[in-house]
Design a protein around this motif. Structure first.
Motif, PDB file in Angstrom:
ATOM      1  N   ARG B  30       1.253   2.949  -4.163  1.00  0.00           N
ATOM      2  CA  ARG B  30       1.962   3.362  -5.376  1.00  0.00           C
ATOM      3  C   ARG B  30       2.127   4.873  -5.454  1.00  0.00           C
ATOM      4  O   ARG B  30       3.182   5.379  -5.829  1.00  0.00           O
ATOM      5  N   GLN B  31       1.065   5.616  -5.088  1.00  0.00           N
ATOM      6  CA  GLN B  31       1.175   7.078  -5.148  1.00  0.00           C
ATOM      7  C   GLN B  31       2.185   7.605  -4.137  1.00  0.00           C
ATOM      8  O   GLN B  31       2.893   8.582  -4.396  1.00  0.00           O
ATOM      9  N   SER B  32       2.256   6.962  -2.967  1.00  0.00           N
ATOM     10  CA  SER B  32       3.213   7.441  -1.963  1.00  0.00           C
ATOM     11  C   SER B  32       4.637   7.229  -2.472  1.00  0.00           C
ATOM     12  O   SER B  32       5.530   8.022  -2.178  1.00  0.00           O
ATOM     13  N   ILE B  33       4.848   6.171  -3.244  1.00  0.00           N
ATOM     14  CA  ILE B  33       6.173   5.939  -3.817  1.00  0.00           C
ATOM     15  C   ILE B  33       6.413   6.860  -5.020  1.00  0.00           C
ATOM     16  O   ILE B  33       7.488   7.437  -5.167  1.00  0.00           O
ATOM     17  N   ASP B  34       5.370   7.041  -5.865  1.00  0.00           N
ATOM     18  CA  ASP B  34       5.505   7.923  -7.024  1.00  0.00           C
ATOM     19  C   ASP B  34       5.794   9.368  -6.594  1.00  0.00           C
ATOM     20  O   ASP B  34       6.403  10.127  -7.351  1.00  0.00           O
TER      21      ASP B  34
END
Lengths: 220, 220
Positions: B30-34
């Protein structure tokens, strides 16, 4: 006064490191998303680990850009469009395509790092050799691709075509970089000696790529 | 024969590590996408670096699960739905929401790791303390959130509401985990002594969360 007759200009080195750093950042971004294509959690985690490793390399490259007195963001900006362009035109549609992309991309990137390292001063040469990918990454990709082909030989043609498309897009974007960034082109041309040597470099990269394709059974 | 009067059952520990490992894998995802929500390359890279760090923790947790003789994938599977559920219901819509989520999430996760570490045998206790987030991650989030509020105080209410929603969703998913996973619930209940102590643990987590909200000016 240059420290060495062939010492590349600082500007060229910053350009090169900026291009490589943005390449790592986007490799992280795309691989972390491609990991969602994995058929199970183990494989998803494996590609996520490979993606995470790109950020360690990114940090090394950015630290060196800062050390050279340049702004990392400014050094990367000129390469955003071309590198994004490559990835936008080569978004994998499934797990196997994502693995072939990692295998092809990491392989060519590492060969390029090794070639370019010989053109740089010692500090940047060491850096270029440090950011090579771990062998276990390509071993994972090789094992997965070979197993998939063994399981279903019908995928071979499709994957071989995909690999050719990846290399075609990479060469086309590389030509764009060469045309738009004189200082980078000069670094390679002056470092190798002349334009013919640049041709030889590209030939070596393609030869090594072809051998990697043979390794996984995609050189049909 | 247990090695210690309060030694938790191996099954409970594998459940706990499986939950934490999948939590790390999804935090990475999720953080890599955020990171794509970042307003510039520097901030995008910062969140990407934080995402990559989750994979190092993931690897430590999975290594320990394997060492305990369990299969990491099987250990994670039971927690996929609930952890995905949390993230699906709390997808940030912009950069500031993603930073508040990281700040809130990392903070509560670290406090939980510290609490749960005291219930474990030495090896697993050390592991739980090793997978805490680096302070520079929360410092980055704090600086960004405070700067955004200083720049535009009107965002305060919206972000405070967002933080409350994150905690509400986390508590609701935690209750689901407790209801579905007896062995995990028993680890906490037996480790702390009784159900009242579990209530106290949750109260401590919420108190520390409230203090973090005050730190960034979101405790209105």
């Amino acid at each position: 006064m240059p420290t060495h007759p062939h010492s590349p200009a600082k500007e060229s080195v910053v350009d090169l490191l900026g291009m490589l750093a943005y390449g790592e950042l986007v490799a992280f971004d795309r691989q972390s998303i491609d990991a969602r294509l994995a058929p199970d959690l183990r494989r998803r985690a494996q590609l996520s680990i490979m993606a995470a490793a790109e950020m360690r390399n990114y940090q090394r490259l950015v630290a060196r850009i800062t050390e050279l007195g340049a702004d990392p963001q400014e050094a990367m900006e000129p390469f955003v469009q071309v590198i994004d362009g490559f990835h936008d035109s080569t978004a994998p549609r499934n797990w196997l395509e994502s693995l072939v992309k990692v295998y092809v991309g990491d392989g060519i990137a590492d060969d390029f790092f090794r070639e370019v390292a010989t053109l740089l001063d010692p500090v940047d040469r060491d850096l270029a050799l440090e950011v090579l990918h771990n062998d276990d990454h390509s071993e994972f990709a090789i094992a997965e691709i070979k197993a998939a082909i063994a399981d279903n030989p019908a995928v071979t043609n499709r994957l071989a075509l995909w690999a050719r498309r990846l290399v075609g897009e990479a060469l086309s974007q590389a030509q764009r970089v060469a045309a738009e960034h004189d200082s980078l082109t000069m670094l390679i041309v002056e470092g190798t000696g002349d334009l013919a040597k640049v041709g030889e470099l590209i030939k070596r990269l393609m030869q090594a790529h072809s051998e990697r394709m043979t390794t996984v059974g995609l050189n049909n």
